[in-house]
Scaffold this motif. Structure first.
Motif, PDB file in Angstrom:
ATOM      1  N   ASP A  27      37.551  48.864  44.013  1.00  0.00           N
ATOM      2  CA  ASP A  27      38.717  48.658  44.873  1.00  0.00           C
ATOM      3  C   ASP A  27      38.858  47.188  45.260  1.00  0.00           C
ATOM      4  N   TYR A  28      37.726  46.524  45.464  1.00  0.00           N
ATOM      5  CA  TYR A  28      37.788  45.103  45.816  1.00  0.00           C
ATOM      6  C   TYR A  28      38.329  44.297  44.640  1.00  0.00           C
ATOM      7  N   GLY A  29      37.973  44.719  43.424  1.00  0.00           N
ATOM      8  CA  GLY A  29      38.530  44.069  42.241  1.00  0.00           C
ATOM      9  C   GLY A  29      40.037  44.229  42.167  1.00  0.00           C
ATOM     10  N   ALA A  30      40.538  45.410  42.556  1.00  0.00           N
ATOM     11  CA  ALA A  30      41.987  45.626  42.586  1.00  0.00           C
ATOM     12  C   ALA A  30      42.644  44.718  43.621  1.00  0.00           C
ATOM     13  N   LEU A  31      41.984  44.557  44.774  1.00  0.00           N
ATOM     14  CA  LEU A  31      42.493  43.640  45.796  1.00  0.00           C
ATOM     15  C   LEU A  31      42.537  42.217  45.264  1.00  0.00           C
ATOM     16  N   LEU A  32      41.470  41.811  44.586  1.00  0.00           N
ATOM     17  CA  LEU A  32      41.393  40.465  44.021  1.00  0.00           C
ATOM     18  C   LEU A  32      42.541  40.238  43.039  1.00  0.00           C
ATOM     19  N   GLU A  33      42.784  41.231  42.199  1.00  0.00           N
ATOM     20  CA  GLU A  33      43.804  41.098  41.161  1.00  0.00           C
ATOM     21  C   GLU A  33      45.206  41.005  41.756  1.00  0.00           C
ATOM     22  N   SER A  34      45.395  41.550  42.944  1.00  0.00           N
ATOM     23  CA  SER A  34      46.719  41.516  43.568  1.00  0.00           C
ATOM     24  C   SER A  34      47.060  40.144  44.141  1.00  0.00           C
ATOM     25  N   GLN A  35      46.075  39.256  44.217  1.00  0.00           N
ATOM     26  CA  GLN A  35      46.294  37.940  44.800  1.00  0.00           C
ATOM     27  C   GLN A  35      46.884  36.986  43.760  1.00  0.00           C
ATOM     28  N   SER A  36      47.812  36.140  44.190  1.00  0.00           N
ATOM     29  CA  SER A  36      48.443  35.195  43.267  1.00  0.00           C
ATOM     30  C   SER A  36      47.640  33.910  43.112  1.00  0.00           C
ATOM     31  N   CYS A  37      46.690  33.666  44.008  1.00  0.00           N
ATOM     32  CA  CYS A  37      45.861  32.460  43.937  1.00  0.00           C
ATOM     33  C   CYS A  37      44.552  32.762  43.212  1.00  0.00           C
ATOM     34  N   PRO A  38      43.992  31.771  42.511  1.00  0.00           N
ATOM     35  CA  PRO A  38      42.705  31.986  41.833  1.00  0.00           C
ATOM     36  C   PRO A  38      41.628  32.410  42.819  1.00  0.00           C
ATOM     37  N   SER A  39      40.917  33.481  42.483  1.00  0.00           N
ATOM     38  CA  SER A  39      39.914  34.022  43.390  1.00  0.00           C
ATOM     39  C   SER A  39      38.769  34.602  42.575  1.00  0.00           C
ATOM     40  N   LEU A  40      37.544  34.422  43.066  1.00  0.00           N
ATOM     41  CA  LEU A  40      36.366  34.920  42.365  1.00  0.00           C
ATOM     42  C   LEU A  40      35.306  35.346  43.363  1.00  0.00           C
ATOM     43  N   VAL A  41      34.431  36.227  42.911  1.00  0.00           N
ATOM     44  CA  VAL A  41      33.274  36.662  43.690  1.00  0.00           C
ATOM     45  C   VAL A  41      32.035  36.207  42.938  1.00  0.00           C
ATOM     46  N   VAL A  42      31.115  35.550  43.651  1.00  0.00           N
ATOM     47  CA  VAL A  42      29.903  35.026  43.024  1.00  0.00           C
ATOM     48  C   VAL A  42      28.672  35.524  43.774  1.00  0.00           C
ATOM     49  N   ASP A  43      27.529  35.518  43.070  1.00  0.00           N
ATOM     50  CA  ASP A  43      26.256  35.792  43.731  1.00  0.00           C
ATOM     51  C   ASP A  43      25.592  34.462  44.088  1.00  0.00           C
ATOM     52  N   HIS A  44      24.353  34.499  44.564  1.00  0.00           N
ATOM     53  CA  HIS A  44      23.744  33.250  45.023  1.00  0.00           C
ATOM     54  C   HIS A  44      23.332  32.340  43.876  1.00  0.00           C
ATOM     55  N   HIS A  45      23.395  32.849  42.627  1.00  0.00           N
ATOM     56  CA  HIS A  45      23.185  31.992  41.456  1.00  0.00           C
ATOM     57  C   HIS A  45      24.487  31.336  41.007  1.00  0.00           C
ATOM     58  N   TRP A  46      25.597  31.712  41.625  1.00  0.00           N
ATOM     59  CA  TRP A  46      26.943  31.324  41.215  1.00  0.00           C
ATOM     60  C   TRP A  46      27.381  32.030  39.939  1.00  0.00           C
ATOM     61  N   ASN A  47      26.679  33.118  39.571  1.00  0.00           N
ATOM     62  CA  ASN A  47      27.203  33.990  38.527  1.00  0.00           C
ATOM     63  C   ASN A  47      28.493  34.619  39.032  1.00  0.00           C
ATOM     64  N   VAL A  48      29.500  34.684  38.175  1.00  0.00           N
ATOM     65  CA  VAL A  48      30.781  35.262  38.565  1.00  0.00           C
ATOM     66  C   VAL A  48      30.705  36.774  38.396  1.00  0.00           C
ATOM     67  N   VAL A  49      30.784  37.486  39.504  1.00  0.00           N
ATOM     68  CA  VAL A  49      30.729  38.943  39.500  1.00  0.00           C
ATOM     69  C   VAL A  49      32.083  39.523  39.112  1.00  0.00           C
ATOM     70  N   MET A  50      33.148  38.934  39.637  1.00  0.00           N
ATOM     71  CA  MET A  50      34.506  39.329  39.271  1.00  0.00           C
ATOM     72  C   MET A  50      35.440  38.171  39.569  1.00  0.00           C
ATOM     73  N   ALA A  51      36.558  38.137  38.854  1.00  0.00           N
ATOM     74  CA  ALA A  51      37.571  37.104  39.059  1.00  0.00           C
ATOM     75  C   ALA A  51      38.922  37.690  38.687  1.00  0.00           C
TER      76      ALA A  51
END
Length: 223
Positions: A27-51
């Motif tokens: 569901d958070y990924g769906a929220l992210l996708e609804s945004q018009s601005c570039p957005s990403l979720v990272v872990d403490h390694h800066w691995n991209v979990v979703m964008a």
């Protein structure tokens, strides 16, 4: 900064093993996708979990790289990808040095972390980047203050591939909802601002894969 050909591709990120967490992330990924601005979720390694798609569009023209693609590890992209400056404006002062500061802070918290130590070793293998980390970073922090090392609220320059935006600023907004915090994740959104007044285009030659560059915060060794 010099391109680093060495290093290992980040290990696959573990998937949370509870249905509730998986449903939340979906569901958070769906929220992210609804945004018009570039957005990403990272872990403490800066691995991209979703964008979201806006993030992918921003880096659409980036050439393939074995270990530093923006959709895989954002820290590695900023530090090691030769195309990073094509998208991230004022690359050295606006992105590289703040991300080196982020790495330093992460190492203070997770000193024995294998992935973070791997990034640190890659920096140490390049004399220019090592000088930036050891001498340039402290010099820059003394000049601009510790506040400049924080990402949340920072205004950064972008070169957006959409000609309607082009050279534009973004404000980085960091959010850590409790479920993400429990997973060690955080969300970063680049809130795009109105494009700057058009200026004469500046051609920035692309760096070759084996070309080194010089950091202005590090004194040149050339005569």
């Amino acid at each position: 900064m010099a391109y680093q050909a060495g290093g290992q591709r980040p290990a696959p990120r573990p998937v949370p093993d509870t249905c509730e967490i998986q449903a939340y992330l979906q569901d958070y990924g769906a929220l992210l996708e609804s945004q018009s601005c570039p957005s990403l979720v990272v872990d403490h390694h800066w691995n991209v979990v979703m964008a979201n798609s806006a993030f992918e569009t921003l880096f659409l023209g980036v050439r393939p790289h074995p270990t530093a693609m923006p959709g895989e590890n954002f820290l590695r992209f900023v530090l090691f990808h030769p195309d990073a400056g094509e998208v991230l404006g004022e690359h050295e002062s606006g992105w590289c040095l703040p991300m080196l500061a982020q790495l330093r802070t992460a190492l203070e918290t997770h000193g024995h972390d294998h992935d973070l130590q791997a990034v640190r070793r890659e920096i140490a293998q390049d004399p220019i980047m090592e000088a930036a980390y050891r001498q340039g970073l402290p010099h820059w922090i003394r000049a601009v203050g510790e506040a400049a090392t924080r990402l949340d609220g920072a205004v950064r320059l972008l070169h957006h591939p959409d000609p309607r935006r082009g050279r534009t600023e973004c404000r980085i907004v960091e959010e850590i909802p409790q479920p993400l915090r429990e997973l060690g994740y955080r969300r970063l959104t680049m809130v795009l601002r109105d494009p700057r007044r058009p200026a004469a285009p500046v051609r920035r030659p692309r760096r070759s894969r084996d070309a080194a560059s010089h950091l202005t915060v590090v004194p040149s060794t050339e005569d």
